[in-house]
Design a protein around this motif. Structure first.
Motif, mmCIF file in Angstrom:
data_model
loop_
_atom_site.group_PDB
_atom_site.id
_atom_site.type_symbol
_atom_site.label_atom_id
_atom_site.label_comp_id
_atom_site.label_asym_id
_atom_site.label_seq_id
_atom_site.Cartn_x
_atom_site.Cartn_y
_atom_site.Cartn_z
ATOM 1 N N GLY A 1 -7.864 5.325 -12.085
ATOM 2 C CA GLY A 1 -6.425 5.356 -12.372
ATOM 3 C C GLY A 1 -5.556 5.703 -11.181
ATOM 4 N N ASN A 2 -6.140 6.293 -10.142
ATOM 5 C CA ASN A 2 -5.388 6.639 -8.932
ATOM 6 C C ASN A 2 -5.550 5.607 -7.817
ATOM 7 O OD1 ASN A 2 -4.079 9.038 -9.712
ATOM 8 N ND2 ASN A 2 -5.985 10.166 -9.494
ATOM 9 N N MET A 3 -6.187 4.500 -8.114
ATOM 10 C CA MET A 3 -6.394 3.447 -7.124
ATOM 11 C C MET A 3 -5.236 2.459 -7.141
ATOM 12 S SD MET A 3 -10.389 2.513 -7.617
ATOM 13 C CE MET A 3 -11.648 3.652 -7.117
ATOM 14 N N PRO A 4 -5.098 1.683 -6.064
ATOM 15 C CA PRO A 4 -4.103 0.604 -6.075
ATOM 16 C C PRO A 4 -4.364 -0.368 -7.224
ATOM 17 C CG PRO A 4 -4.994 0.928 -3.867
ATOM 18 C CD PRO A 4 -5.809 1.777 -4.798
ATOM 19 N N GLN A 5 -3.337 -1.014 -7.714
ATOM 20 C CA GLN A 5 -3.429 -1.914 -8.869
ATOM 21 C C GLN A 5 -4.509 -2.980 -8.706
ATOM 22 O OE1 GLN A 5 -2.020 -1.896 -11.821
ATOM 23 N NE2 GLN A 5 -0.656 -0.154 -11.515
ATOM 24 N N LYS A 6 -4.617 -3.578 -7.521
ATOM 25 C CA LYS A 6 -5.610 -4.655 -7.348
ATOM 26 C C LYS A 6 -7.032 -4.121 -7.474
ATOM 27 C CE LYS A 6 -6.029 -4.560 -2.370
ATOM 28 N NZ LYS A 6 -6.440 -5.311 -1.229
ATOM 29 N N ASP A 7 -7.275 -2.904 -6.982
ATOM 30 C CA ASP A 7 -8.602 -2.307 -7.137
ATOM 31 C C ASP A 7 -8.871 -1.964 -8.596
ATOM 32 O OD1 ASP A 7 -9.153 -2.517 -4.425
ATOM 33 O OD2 ASP A 7 -8.566 -0.448 -3.980
ATOM 34 N N GLN A 8 -7.868 -1.418 -9.272
ATOM 35 C CA GLN A 8 -8.017 -1.114 -10.696
ATOM 36 C C GLN A 8 -8.353 -2.367 -11.484
ATOM 37 O OE1 GLN A 8 -4.920 1.119 -12.695
ATOM 38 N NE2 GLN A 8 -4.461 2.256 -10.827
ATOM 39 N N ALA A 9 -7.638 -3.447 -11.203
ATOM 40 C CA ALA A 9 -7.832 -4.693 -11.949
ATOM 41 C C ALA A 9 -9.252 -5.217 -11.792
ATOM 42 C CB ALA A 9 -6.821 -5.740 -11.500
ATOM 43 N N SER A 10 -9.802 -5.154 -10.570
ATOM 44 C CA SER A 10 -11.151 -5.675 -10.354
ATOM 45 C C SER A 10 -12.210 -4.847 -11.081
ATOM 46 C CB SER A 10 -11.465 -5.746 -8.857
ATOM 47 O OG SER A 10 -11.630 -4.449 -8.305
ATOM 48 N N ILE A 11 -11.932 -3.573 -11.291
ATOM 49 C CA ILE A 11 -12.874 -2.693 -12.002
ATOM 50 C C ILE A 11 -12.704 -2.847 -13.508
ATOM 51 C CG2 ILE A 11 -13.461 -0.285 -12.462
ATOM 52 C CD1 ILE A 11 -12.582 0.204 -9.479
ATOM 53 N N LEU A 12 -11.471 -2.852 -13.968
ATOM 54 C CA LEU A 12 -11.201 -2.901 -15.417
ATOM 55 C C LEU A 12 -11.694 -4.195 -16.054
ATOM 56 C CD1 LEU A 12 -7.684 -1.184 -15.474
ATOM 57 C CD2 LEU A 12 -9.913 -0.173 -16.033
ATOM 58 N N LEU A 13 -11.843 -5.240 -15.281
ATOM 59 C CA LEU A 13 -12.393 -6.494 -15.790
ATOM 60 C C LEU A 13 -13.817 -6.307 -16.325
ATOM 61 C CD1 LEU A 13 -11.324 -9.131 -13.103
ATOM 62 C CD2 LEU A 13 -10.623 -9.051 -15.504
#
Length: 129
Positions: free
Chosen positions: A115-127
């Motif tokens: 949750g504290n990562m940049p949006q693009k990093d979050q998106a690649s993980i949340l997938l």
């Protein structure tokens, strides 16, 4: 009983998790996108598990309010050993904390870091969740 094996398996199952040993040969540091969310290490004190073995210790990131509540509920959850005691808990893996609760705390630690990562990093993980 060896309580760290199911914990290791669950930690490694989190998407994009890498394990390294920056401190010594036995302390496993679990990271997602190079950000630490857990440390699994050998016992730091002369504490014995229910079966007489020396339990491993698991450091996890935690919401400060929840960290205090968990310490009040479980005697084997203490302020983070060698960590920021406000944001980290240490779980002594002696069999007294249910596996489901440990997995819930791992999930929370992982998601606090993601949750504290940049949006693009979050998106690649949340997938992958």
């Amino acid at each position: 009983m060896n309580f760290q094996i199911p914990v290791q398996t669950y930690l490694k199952s989190k998407p994009e998790t890498l394990v390294n040993f920056p401190f010594n040969d036995v302390s496993e540091v679990y990271k997602v996108k190079h950000k630490m969310f857990a440390i699994l290490s050998e016992s730091k004190a002369e504490v014995k598990a229910e079966d007489g073995s020396e339990p491993y210790w698991l450091n996890l990131k935690c919401d400060p309010d929840e960290a205090i509540m968990l310490r009040d509920i479980f005697p084997s959850i203490i302020p983070g050993y060698h960590m920021n005691k406000k944001h980290w808990n240490t779980i002594i893996l002696d069999g007294s904390v249910p596996q489901g609760e440990i997995e819930r705390m791992i999930d929370n630690s992982y998601m606090l870091v993601v949750g504290n990562m940049p949006q693009k990093d979050q998106a690649s993980i949340l997938l992958h969740l």
